[in-house]
Design a protein around this motif. Structure first.
Motif, PDB file in Angstrom:
ATOM      1  N   GLU A  83       0.829  -1.200   0.000  1.00 28.79           N
ATOM      2  CA  GLU A  83       0.000   0.000   0.000  1.00 28.79           C
ATOM      3  C   GLU A  83       0.864   1.252   0.000  1.00 28.79           C
ATOM      4  O   GLU A  83       0.560   2.233  -0.703  1.00 28.79           O
ATOM      5  N   ALA A  84       1.954   1.234   0.764  1.00 31.57           N
ATOM      6  CA  ALA A  84       2.849   2.400   0.797  1.00 31.57           C
ATOM      7  C   ALA A  84       3.470   2.657  -0.568  1.00 31.57           C
ATOM      8  O   ALA A  84       3.611   3.816  -1.002  1.00 31.57           O
ATOM      9  N   LEU A  85       3.859   1.589  -1.264  1.00 29.37           N
ATOM     10  CA  LEU A  85       4.411   1.738  -2.613  1.00 29.37           C
ATOM     11  C   LEU A  85       3.376   2.371  -3.548  1.00 29.37           C
ATOM     12  O   LEU A  85       3.698   3.244  -4.359  1.00 29.37           O
ATOM     13  N   ALA A  86       2.123   1.908  -3.461  1.00 34.07           N
ATOM     14  CA  ALA A  86       1.075   2.451  -4.319  1.00 34.07           C
ATOM     15  C   ALA A  86       0.824   3.923  -4.014  1.00 34.07           C
ATOM     16  O   ALA A  86       0.658   4.748  -4.931  1.00 34.07           O
ATOM     17  N   GLU A  87       0.816   4.270  -2.729  1.00 33.97           N
ATOM     18  CA  GLU A  87       0.592   5.672  -2.357  1.00 33.97           C
ATOM     19  C   GLU A  87       1.731   6.566  -2.838  1.00 33.97           C
ATOM     20  O   GLU A  87       1.491   7.688  -3.312  1.00 33.97           O
ATOM     21  N   ALA A  88       2.960   6.072  -2.741  1.00 31.97           N
ATOM     22  CA  ALA A  88       4.103   6.865  -3.211  1.00 31.97           C
ATOM     23  C   ALA A  88       4.045   7.051  -4.718  1.00 31.97           C
ATOM     24  O   ALA A  88       4.349   8.139  -5.240  1.00 31.97           O
ATOM     25  N   ASP A  89       3.662   6.015  -5.447  1.00 31.43           N
ATOM     26  CA  ASP A  89       3.551   6.123  -6.897  1.00 31.43           C
ATOM     27  C   ASP A  89       2.453   7.113  -7.284  1.00 31.43           C
ATOM     28  O   ASP A  89       2.622   7.902  -8.218  1.00 31.43           O
ATOM     29  N   ARG A  90       1.356   7.091  -6.546  1.00 30.02           N
ATOM     30  CA  ARG A  90       0.261   8.026  -6.835  1.00 30.02           C
ATOM     31  C   ARG A  90       0.702   9.465  -6.589  1.00 30.02           C
ATOM     32  O   ARG A  90       0.381  10.376  -7.362  1.00 30.02           O
ATOM     33  N   ALA A  91       1.463   9.680  -5.509  1.00 31.62           N
ATOM     34  CA  ALA A  91       1.943  11.025  -5.212  1.00 31.62           C
ATOM     35  C   ALA A  91       2.897  11.517  -6.289  1.00 31.62           C
ATOM     36  O   ALA A  91       2.920  12.703  -6.630  1.00 31.62           O
ATOM     37  N   ALA A  92       3.678  10.588  -6.854  1.00 33.53           N
ATOM     38  CA  ALA A  92       4.691  10.977  -7.851  1.00 33.53           C
ATOM     39  C   ALA A  92       4.116  11.122  -9.246  1.00 33.53           C
ATOM     40  O   ALA A  92       4.517  12.018  -9.998  1.00 33.53           O
ATOM     41  N   ARG A  93       3.166  10.253  -9.616  1.00 36.29           N
ATOM     42  CA  ARG A  93       2.720  10.198 -11.019  1.00 36.29           C
ATOM     43  C   ARG A  93       1.237  10.424 -11.201  1.00 36.29           C
ATOM     44  O   ARG A  93       0.748  10.466 -12.337  1.00 36.29           O
ATOM     45  N   GLY A  94       0.493  10.556 -10.107  1.00 38.65           N
ATOM     46  CA  GLY A  94      -0.950  10.679 -10.235  1.00 38.65           C
ATOM     47  C   GLY A  94      -1.589   9.314 -10.410  1.00 38.65           C
ATOM     48  O   GLY A  94      -0.969   8.263 -10.214  1.00 38.65           O
ATOM     49  N   VAL A  95      -2.860   9.318 -10.800  1.00 40.54           N
ATOM     50  CA  VAL A  95      -3.608   8.063 -10.955  1.00 40.54           C
ATOM     51  C   VAL A  95      -3.398   7.541 -12.368  1.00 40.54           C
ATOM     52  O   VAL A  95      -4.000   8.021 -13.327  1.00 40.54           O
ATOM     53  N   THR A  96      -2.520   6.587 -12.500  1.00 40.12           N
ATOM     54  CA  THR A  96      -2.264   5.950 -13.788  1.00 40.12           C
ATOM     55  C   THR A  96      -3.004   4.618 -13.852  1.00 40.12           C
ATOM     56  O   THR A  96      -3.454   4.078 -12.834  1.00 40.12           O
ATOM     57  N   SER A  97      -3.095   4.071 -15.053  1.00 41.88           N
ATOM     58  CA  SER A  97      -3.716   2.761 -15.209  1.00 41.88           C
ATOM     59  C   SER A  97      -2.903   1.688 -14.496  1.00 41.88           C
ATOM     60  O   SER A  97      -3.470   0.732 -13.946  1.00 41.88           O
ATOM     61  N   GLU A  98      -1.580   1.839 -14.473  1.00 41.70           N
ATOM     62  CA  GLU A  98      -0.735   0.885 -13.769  1.00 41.70           C
ATOM     63  C   GLU A  98      -1.022   0.920 -12.267  1.00 41.70           C
ATOM     64  O   GLU A  98      -1.055  -0.124 -11.601  1.00 41.70           O
ATOM     65  N   LEU A  99      -1.249   2.115 -11.725  1.00 42.54           N
ATOM     66  CA  LEU A  99      -1.586   2.215 -10.306  1.00 42.54           C
ATOM     67  C   LEU A  99      -2.913   1.507 -10.026  1.00 42.54           C
ATOM     68  O   LEU A  99      -3.053   0.799  -9.021  1.00 42.54           O
ATOM     69  N   ILE A 100      -3.889   1.695 -10.909  1.00 40.60           N
ATOM     70  CA  ILE A 100      -5.187   1.057 -10.710  1.00 40.60           C
ATOM     71  C   ILE A 100      -5.037  -0.461 -10.690  1.00 40.60           C
ATOM     72  O   ILE A 100      -5.608  -1.147  -9.827  1.00 40.60           O
ATOM     73  N   GLU A 101      -4.244  -1.005 -11.617  1.00 39.61           N
ATOM     74  CA  GLU A 101      -4.037  -2.450 -11.584  1.00 39.61           C
ATOM     75  C   GLU A 101      -3.304  -2.872 -10.316  1.00 39.61           C
ATOM     76  O   GLU A 101      -3.635  -3.894  -9.700  1.00 39.61           O
ATOM     77  N   ALA A 102      -2.289  -2.102  -9.912  1.00 42.10           N
ATOM     78  CA  ALA A 102      -1.551  -2.433  -8.682  1.00 42.10           C
ATOM     79  C   ALA A 102      -2.487  -2.460  -7.475  1.00 42.10           C
ATOM     80  O   ALA A 102      -2.399  -3.359  -6.622  1.00 42.10           O
ATOM     81  N   MET A 103      -3.403  -1.501  -7.402  1.00 39.84           N
ATOM     82  CA  MET A 103      -4.370  -1.480  -6.308  1.00 39.84           C
ATOM     83  C   MET A 103      -5.262  -2.722  -6.349  1.00 39.84           C
ATOM     84  O   MET A 103      -5.615  -3.276  -5.308  1.00 39.84           O
ATOM     85  N   SER A 104      -5.593  -3.146  -7.556  1.00 37.27           N
ATOM     86  CA  SER A 104      -6.441  -4.348  -7.658  1.00 37.27           C
ATOM     87  C   SER A 104      -5.715  -5.577  -7.144  1.00 37.27           C
ATOM     88  O   SER A 104      -6.337  -6.503  -6.611  1.00 37.27           O
ATOM     89  N   TRP A 105      -4.380  -5.616  -7.302  1.00 30.18           N
ATOM     90  CA  TRP A 105      -3.619  -6.739  -6.752  1.00 30.18           C
ATOM     91  C   TRP A 105      -3.635  -6.714  -5.230  1.00 30.18           C
ATOM     92  O   TRP A 105      -3.659  -7.782  -4.585  1.00 30.18           O
ATOM     93  N   LEU A 106      -3.647  -5.553  -4.636  1.00 30.00           N
ATOM     94  CA  LEU A 106      -3.796  -5.475  -3.178  1.00 30.00           C
ATOM     95  C   LEU A 106      -5.144  -6.032  -2.742  1.00 30.00           C
ATOM     96  O   LEU A 106      -5.236  -6.728  -1.720  1.00 30.00           O
ATOM     97  N   ALA A 107      -6.187  -5.759  -3.521  1.00 30.32           N
ATOM     98  CA  ALA A 107      -7.494  -6.326  -3.207  1.00 30.32           C
ATOM     99  C   ALA A 107      -7.456  -7.848  -3.301  1.00 30.32           C
ATOM    100  O   ALA A 107      -7.930  -8.567  -2.407  1.00 30.32           O
ATOM    101  N   ARG A 108      -6.859  -8.367  -4.382  1.00 31.79           N
ATOM    102  CA  ARG A 108      -6.787  -9.813  -4.557  1.00 31.79           C
ATOM    103  C   ARG A 108      -5.909 -10.468  -3.492  1.00 31.79           C
ATOM    104  O   ARG A 108      -6.231 -11.540  -2.976  1.00 31.79           O
ATOM    105  N   GLY A 109      -4.791  -9.822  -3.190  1.00 35.20           N
ATOM    106  CA  GLY A 109      -3.869 -10.398  -2.216  1.00 35.20           C
ATOM    107  C   GLY A 109      -4.460 -10.486  -0.827  1.00 35.20           C
ATOM    108  O   GLY A 109      -4.327 -11.513  -0.144  1.00 35.20           O
ATOM    109  N   THR A 110      -5.119  -9.416  -0.393  1.00 30.79           N
ATOM    110  CA  THR A 110      -5.719  -9.439   0.948  1.00 30.79           C
ATOM    111  C   THR A 110      -6.900 -10.405   0.992  1.00 30.79           C
ATOM    112  O   THR A 110      -7.128 -11.067   2.006  1.00 30.79           O
TER     113      THR A 110
END
Length: 309
Positions: A43-70
């Motif tokens: 989650e920290a990695l995703a938040e840092a990426d969002r702060a640096a690059r905004g909401v990208t499609s790659e971030l959205i997929e990464a967030m979905s992996w957090l949903a699947r993983g948990t």
């Protein structure tokens, strides 16, 4: 129901761990953290990426992996939170992007919807999960996530119901019999794709069981579809791809030469085939008794067939 949920959790866990040998991106970094069961780091990695690059499609997929993983880890509250966050980001992104042009966005949205439904079912609210999936299919039924959503709906609802009819218009091999005309037989539907290595792995199992139980009334119908390409992703027109499908059948599935092979996307949509192979086992009365995306062992499939003969 418990078997379905556990099976999907195992599949999710396997997918979460399949990050090796990929270029380093926010997606692979988050998946590596998930594989280490360090969801806080992911989650920290995703938040840092969002702060640096905004909401990208790659971030959205990464967030979905957090949903699947948990979800795979049994952390239902966290899975619900991540799936809701991913869904919100994906829906907002769709205001300016087309899902068909953005594979990361497609994966993220599909996974968010899938996990939300799985969490509802895992909490014992199956009817809510079914309603949610039906509503999302109404929204996205003409999009590239349709098969994935239909697969998840079928996992919750298809077993115990009459088998959906097959579109028999175009085919290889013998004419495609109507499922109504196959009543009195046990029918194994084997959904496969010409590019699919797991389908080739499943083929000897189906061949062996067909030879073993044909005399007792086992039939196999093997729907497939075109994907617009052939070897190594080379674009192909419909006629060229159909010839390629026939060649793959003859080389890798010789036992299917005498079996009906419907060719068309409609069957894959109806049965929610976002995963190949997908197997559906229909009893002598035309009722689906097993619906399984992915491979089955010979022992498990043999046992399922034997119960219906």
């Amino acid at each position: 129901m418990r078997r379905i949920i556990i099976g999907l959790a195992i599949a999710a866990a396997a997918a979460v761990g399949a990050h090796a040998q990929q270029p380093r991106t926010i997606i692979t970094e988050v998946r590596a953290a998930i594989a280490a069961k360090d969801f806080a780091k992911g989650e920290a990695l995703a938040e840092a990426d969002r702060a640096a690059r905004g909401v990208t499609s790659e971030l959205i997929e990464a967030m979905s992996w957090l949903a699947r993983g948990t979800y795979a880890a049994g952390q239902l509250d966290e899975a619900a939170r991540f799936s809701a966050d991913t869904y919100e980001l994906a829906v907002d992104a769709l205001k300016t992007r087309r899902m068909e042009d953005d594979r990361n966005l497609e994966i993220g949205l599909g996974a968010a919807i899938e996990v939300e439904a799985l969490v509802r079912a895992a909490r014992g609210d199956r009817s809510s999960a079914v309603y949610f999936l039906q509503r999302e299919i109404e929204k996205y039924g003409n999009s590239s996530v349709h098969k994935r959503l239909q697969k998840n709906l079928n996992l919750l609802t298809l077993e115990g119901q009459p088998a959906p009819a097959l579109d028999a218009g175009e085919h290889l091999g013998p004419a495609v019999p109507a499922l109504e005309d196959l009543k009195g037989n046990v029918v194994l539907l084997f959904f496969w794709a010409h590019w699919c290595p797991d389908c080739k792995t499943q083929a000897p199992v189906i061949d062996a069981l067909l030879q073993k139980y044909r005399a007792q009334g086992l039939r196999v119908v093997a729907p497939t579809q075109r994907f617009g390409y052939i070897v190594r992703g080379t674009n192909a027109d419909p006629d060229a791809e159909l010839r390629h499908i026939a060649k793959v059948r003859d080389q890798s599935y010789p036992f299917l030469r005498d079996e009906a092979i419907p060719v068309g996307e409609a069957n894959h949509l109806r049965y929610g085939v976002s995963t190949t192979p997908t197997l559906a086992l229909v009893d002598r009365q035309g009722i689906v008794r097993l619906y399984r995306p992915g491979n089955m062992t010979e022992a498990d499939l043999d046992a399922a067939i034997r119960k219906l003969l």
